[in-house]
Design a protein around this motif. Structure first.
Motif, PDB file in Angstrom:
ATOM      1  N   GLN A  96     -36.357 -14.581  26.915  1.00  0.00           N
ATOM      2  CA  GLN A  96     -36.766 -13.712  26.341  1.00  0.00           C
ATOM      3  C   GLN A  96     -36.134 -13.172  25.149  1.00  0.00           C
ATOM      4  OE1 GLN A  96     -37.443 -10.541  29.376  1.00  0.00           O
ATOM      5  NE2 GLN A  96     -38.588  -9.091  28.064  1.00  0.00           N
ATOM      6  N   ALA A 132     -34.301  -7.170  31.213  1.00  0.00           N
ATOM      7  CA  ALA A 132     -35.092  -8.359  30.521  1.00  0.00           C
ATOM      8  C   ALA A 132     -34.922  -9.458  31.721  1.00  0.00           C
ATOM      9  CB  ALA A 132     -34.126  -8.642  29.364  1.00  0.00           C
ATOM     10  N   GLU A 167     -31.525 -13.573  22.543  1.00  0.00           N
ATOM     11  CA  GLU A 167     -32.177 -14.507  23.228  1.00  0.00           C
ATOM     12  C   GLU A 167     -31.481 -14.455  24.680  1.00  0.00           C
ATOM     13  OE1 GLU A 167     -33.533 -18.504  22.188  1.00  0.00           O
ATOM     14  OE2 GLU A 167     -31.743 -18.892  23.641  1.00  0.00           O
ATOM     15  N   GLN A 168     -32.462 -13.907  25.648  1.00  0.00           N
ATOM     16  CA  GLN A 168     -31.844 -13.510  27.216  1.00  0.00           C
ATOM     17  C   GLN A 168     -31.520 -15.112  27.812  1.00  0.00           C
ATOM     18  OE1 GLN A 168     -33.014 -14.639  30.284  1.00  0.00           O
ATOM     19  NE2 GLN A 168     -33.328 -12.638  31.504  1.00  0.00           N
ATOM     20  N   ARG A 169     -30.341 -15.116  28.501  1.00  0.00           N
ATOM     21  CA  ARG A 169     -30.049 -16.373  29.348  1.00  0.00           C
ATOM     22  C   ARG A 169     -29.898 -16.049  30.704  1.00  0.00           C
ATOM     23  NH1 ARG A 169     -28.612 -20.760  25.860  1.00  0.00           N
ATOM     24  NH2 ARG A 169     -29.789 -20.286  24.296  1.00  0.00           N
ATOM     25  N   ASN A 170     -29.808 -14.681  31.121  1.00  0.00           N
ATOM     26  CA  ASN A 170     -29.779 -14.340  32.532  1.00  0.00           C
ATOM     27  C   ASN A 170     -30.251 -12.685  32.449  1.00  0.00           C
ATOM     28  OD1 ASN A 170     -28.934 -13.964  35.247  1.00  0.00           O
ATOM     29  ND2 ASN A 170     -27.342 -15.152  34.839  1.00  0.00           N
ATOM     30  N   ASN A 171     -30.720 -12.472  33.716  1.00  0.00           N
ATOM     31  CA  ASN A 171     -31.270 -10.988  33.877  1.00  0.00           C
ATOM     32  C   ASN A 171     -30.250 -10.000  33.506  1.00  0.00           C
ATOM     33  OD1 ASN A 171     -31.666  -8.581  35.501  1.00  0.00           O
ATOM     34  ND2 ASN A 171     -33.652  -9.751  36.120  1.00  0.00           N
ATOM     35  N   MET A 172     -30.687  -9.098  32.666  1.00  0.00           N
ATOM     36  CA  MET A 172     -29.981  -7.827  32.283  1.00  0.00           C
ATOM     37  C   MET A 172     -30.586  -6.635  32.082  1.00  0.00           C
ATOM     38  SD  MET A 172     -29.463  -8.595  28.165  1.00  0.00           S
ATOM     39  CE  MET A 172     -29.570 -10.284  27.803  1.00  0.00           C
ATOM     40  N   ILE A 225     -25.234 -14.002  29.604  1.00  0.00           N
ATOM     41  CA  ILE A 225     -26.606 -13.220  29.808  1.00  0.00           C
ATOM     42  C   ILE A 225     -27.408 -13.297  28.533  1.00  0.00           C
ATOM     43  CG2 ILE A 225     -25.891 -11.885  31.865  1.00  0.00           C
ATOM     44  CD1 ILE A 225     -25.438  -9.389  29.663  1.00  0.00           C
ATOM     45  N   GLY A 226     -26.752 -13.551  27.483  1.00  0.00           N
ATOM     46  CA  GLY A 226     -27.592 -13.363  26.148  1.00  0.00           C
ATOM     47  C   GLY A 226     -26.756 -13.960  24.981  1.00  0.00           C
TER      48      GLY A 226
END
Length: 411
Positions: free
Chosen positions: A385, A380, A341-346, A325-326
């Protein structure tokens, strides 16, 4: 004692960096042409140079795949491509075809050549042949047993490499014609459509359109569908076999997969080499390999010929227990805040795990998050993001945030 190289896949520049930072000794990667993973991101020529330089900055190595079986129209651009790779300082190229080997010897005689598993090296005489031609390493066929590997090691002086983890091909060391026949995409030129993972039924000649299940259940069967290779339980035997390089499959796999698998095997190899008599397989290693996207695991051909137990008949889906996720970009020890850096909705309130290179995993709850302007946020949702988050313990750049998967399987 022989210390084997841990060789990791690099499908793009980010995966390359993560593989090396998480403990790989070397990476293998492909350019936009001449490699057997046409549908991974692959590297433009400037990215190949960046990747090679990054590996060398860490005292590690980078190998470039040129392992297609080329047709005549593939050859015109090949000499210039090999020449450019040699000029970049690549540590070796990986080839399958004698014609490519010949051209490489003419164009860049000092560039080391590794012989791909696609070349089907299944016996010591073949390996000795490549040694006499001047190859520096042979990647052994996946159809070999550990006993076969030990005998080859006794007979030859050349470096030997073998796969220890990742997807298995149903065809002989990947020499497959099914994709080309069914889709026109040539697996031996990097374009495999993976028809071995498709669902199949039987059609009787005089009853077109009437589909009969082959076996298993009413949805059909995936009778070419191999389990994934995993040899984490056999590190001592692999090291003692005399293999020079342990290869992880997965140039099309995720950053999370590459970092996790590399970290597990790095720890296992180092643990055995530091105290062979005290070595044992840690449960945390087994748990980690369940967290990444994978099929059920098998030992392939290493200890016996595969049976029906080494295939999957009911689904082509992958299994994984956690979502990535990040990615930590920065950490401020004074404030305890990490830039992520966001990699999946958290979301605030979720329990997460933080995996970082060379350190134990950290468990914590997301108590607060802030957007790029410093405003508090509850979720996020946007890909890549940039957010900040207080951490319960210090973390390093390239640490990865993950959480138990909201969905239990993914295709």
């Amino acid at each position: 004692m022989n210390k084997p190289e841990l060789l990791a896949p690099a499908g793009n520049l980010e995966k390359l960096k993560m593989a090396l930072i998480y403990g790989a000794d070397a990476v293998y990667m492909g350019g936009k042409s001449f490699g057997l993973r046409a549908f991974s991101d692959n590297f433009a020529e400037d990215e190949l140079k960046q990747g090679i330089d990054f590996a060398h900055s860490l005292g590690k190595k980078a190998y470039i795949t040129i392992n297609i079986f080329p047709h005549n129209d593939d050859l015109s651009a090949l000499p210039d491509y090999i020449d450019s790779i040699a000029a970049m300082g690549a540590d070796a190229i990986i080839v399958s075809d004698l014609g490519v080997f010949r051209i490489a010897r003419q164009v860049a005689p000092s560039l080391p050549i590794h012989i791909s598993t696609q070349a089907n090296s299944t016996n010591w005489s073949t390996v000795q042949f490549w040694q006499e031609l001047g190859a520096s390493r042979v990647v052994l066929a996946r159809e070999l047993s550990l006993t076969d590997i030990k005998l080859i090691r006794q007979k030859v002086a050349i470096e030997l490499e073998a796969f220890i983890h990742g997807a298995m091909c149903m065809s002989y060391s990947g020499r497959c014609l099914i994709s080309n026949y069914l889709t026109g995409r040539d697996a031996n030129r990097g374009e495999c459509a993976q028809p071995c993972r498709w669902k199949y039924h039987v059609v009787e000649e005089s009853r077109p359109g009437v589909y009969f299940p082959v076996a298993e259940d009413e949805r059909g069967t995936y009778f070419f569908n191999s389990k994934d290779l995993c040899l984490i339980n056999y590190i001592p035997a692999l090291i003692e076999s005399g293999l020079n390089s342990f290869k992880i499959e997965g140039r099309m796999k995720s950053v999370h997969y590459v970092a996790t698998v590399v970290k597990v095997y790095r720890e296992a190899i180092d643990s055995y080499l530091s105290a062979p008599a005290d070595f044992s397989v840690k449960q945390i290693w087994l748990d980690e390999l369940q967290k990444v996207s994978h099929r059920e695991y098998t030992t392939g051909f290493y200890f016996n010929k595969p049976t029906e137990q080494d295939q999957i008949y009911t689904s082509s889906s992958y299994i994984q227990s956690h979502d990535f996720i990040g990615l930590v970009k920065e950490y401020n020890p004074q404030t305890g805040l990490a830039v992520i850096e966001q990699r999946n909705n958290m979301k605030v309130g979720e329990e997460i795990e933080i995996m970082q290179p060379g350190a134990e995993n950290i468990m914590q709850k997301i108590e607060q998050m802030y957007d790029a302007e410093g405003a508090p946020i509850e979720v996020a949702p946007h890909p890549q993001q940039i957010i900040t988050m207080p951490m319960s313990k210090p973390v390093t750049p390239y640490a990865m945030l993950r959480r138990p998967e909201r969905r239990r399987t993914s295709s």
